[in-house]
Design an enzyme around this catalytic site. Structure first.
Site, short mmCIF file in Angstrom:
data_model
loop_
_atom_site.label_atom_id
_atom_site.label_comp_id
_atom_site.label_asym_id
_atom_site.label_seq_id
_atom_site.Cartn_x
_atom_site.Cartn_y
_atom_site.Cartn_z
N HIS A 48 0.80 -1.22 0.00
CA HIS A 48 0.00 0.00 0.00
C HIS A 48 0.83 1.27 0.00
CE1 HIS A 48 -3.78 -2.02 0.21
NE2 HIS A 48 -3.48 -2.65 1.32
N ARG A 73 6.68 -6.46 3.08
CA ARG A 73 5.42 -6.96 2.55
C ARG A 73 5.39 -6.72 1.04
NH1 ARG A 73 -0.65 -5.39 4.54
NH2 ARG A 73 -0.11 -3.25 3.89
N ASP A 87 16.95 -12.33 -2.72
CA ASP A 87 18.30 -12.08 -3.25
C ASP A 87 18.81 -10.70 -2.85
OD1 ASP A 87 18.19 -13.94 -6.42
OD2 ASP A 87 18.49 -14.57 -4.34
N GLU A 152 -6.78 -12.31 5.84
CA GLU A 152 -7.50 -11.03 5.98
C GLU A 152 -8.80 -10.97 5.18
OE1 GLU A 152 -4.82 -7.95 4.70
OE2 GLU A 152 -3.79 -9.27 3.34
N ASP A 178 -8.72 -5.21 6.05
CA ASP A 178 -9.27 -5.97 4.92
C ASP A 178 -10.32 -6.97 5.38
OD1 ASP A 178 -6.18 -5.56 3.44
OD2 ASP A 178 -8.03 -5.16 2.34
O1 LIG Z 1 -5.85 -5.49 6.58
C1 LIG Z 1 -5.08 -4.86 7.33
O2 LIG Z 1 -5.41 -4.26 8.38
C2 LIG Z 1 -3.65 -4.84 6.95
O3 LIG Z 1 -3.21 -5.70 6.20
C3 LIG Z 1 -2.86 -3.64 7.35
C4 LIG Z 1 -3.17 -2.53 6.37
O4 LIG Z 1 -2.85 -2.99 5.06
C5 LIG Z 1 -2.33 -1.31 6.66
O5 LIG Z 1 -2.19 -0.57 5.49
C6 LIG Z 1 -2.97 -0.42 7.70
O6 LIG Z 1 -4.24 -0.05 7.29
#
Ligand SMILES: O=C(O)C(=O)C[C@H](O)[C@@H](O)CO
Length: 258
Positions: A48, A73, A87, A152, A178
């Protein structure tokens, strides 16, 4: 001489809670400031935040000079992305949107050299082997790689028990934002139904002998997670910290205007 020791993985395996911060400003200068703040781990967000391999590498390089540990991530758990990150010397990965045991097994293969996995052999020119400076890298790399997956959504939560049975997965992170969206409560990670599902999942992860992880900015939820024995707990985000601080600074400055 083996692959570099992964203290973050060792701490998770020992059940020692590791406190982290999410980094989304995608800048090595900010990563360097954050690396010396005192967090055990720093999440470099390739999903993100406006990161690419070069920006992730630059941040990991500055963090390597600190007592913090870089966890990356990727945008998604593609084998080619994982190959490049490993790597580049990344030793801890948090892979988003894992929904099945099959997907988890594919990720384990992606971080494992043949014959037991599919990680491409390119250590001769890789930072991971200190550019061939570690003679035993190929034989010892896997042991020092920490593979964490994110569950998630409802599909992943339904498959959680099977995911927890996959050898080679070191921990499972529950993504409240999520998951809330998929449960029909978008923007409400603190909804009672979401919170209950998250806490239940974290307890099941712990009971299965894997490291439970989460990011939550809610102090009460942070305490509950610590009581459950969450092993990798992120408690803040650089972007929101900076945005809140600079907005407050601007407001204070404007108050000087007659
Ligand atoms: O779903 C979530 O919560 C995460 O995976 C963390 C978010 O992606 C992170 O950007 C905080 O909102």
């Amino acid at each position: 001489m083996p692959a570099p020791h992964n203290p973050f993985k060792a701490a998770l395996n020992a059940g020692e809670m590791q406190l982290g911060c999410w980094l989304g400003l995608a800048d090595p200068y900010v990563a360097e400031i954050s690396a010396h703040a005192g967090f055990d781990w720093l999440l470099l967000d390739g999903e993100h935040a406006p990161n690419d391999l070069r920006s992730l590498l630059a941040q990991a390089q500055v963090i390597a000079a600190s007592n913090s540990h870089a966890v990356v991530r990727p945008v998604i758990g593609e084998t080619w992305m994982i190959k490049q990150l490993l790597d580049a010397g990344i030793q801890s990965l948090l892979v988003p949107m894992v929904e099945s045991a099959e997907q988890a097994r594919e990720l384990v293969a992606a971080v494992t050299y043949p014959p037991h996995g599919v990680r491409g052999v390119g250590s001769a020119l890789a930072r991971a082997s200190q550019f061939s400076g570690i003679p035993d890298y190929l034989q010892t790399a896997r042991e020092e790689i920490c593979l964490l997956v994110q569950v998630e959504n409802r599909k992943g939560m339904a498959a959680l028990d099977e995911i927890l049975e996959v050898d080679g997965i070191d921990g499972v992170f529950i993504g409240p934002s999520d998951l809330a969206a998929d449960m029909g409560h978008i923007g409400k990670a603190g909804h009672p139904d979401v919170k209950a599902a998250v806490l239940d999942a974290l307890k099941r992860i712990k009971a299965a002998g894997k490291a439970p992880g989460i990011l939550t900015l809610d102090p009460e939820m942070q305490k509950e997670c610590a009581e459950i024995g969450v092993t990798f707990l992120a408690t803040d985000i650089d972007v929101t910290l900076f945005a809140k601080a600079i907005r407050g600074s601007a407001a204070a400055a404007k108050a000087l205007r007659k």
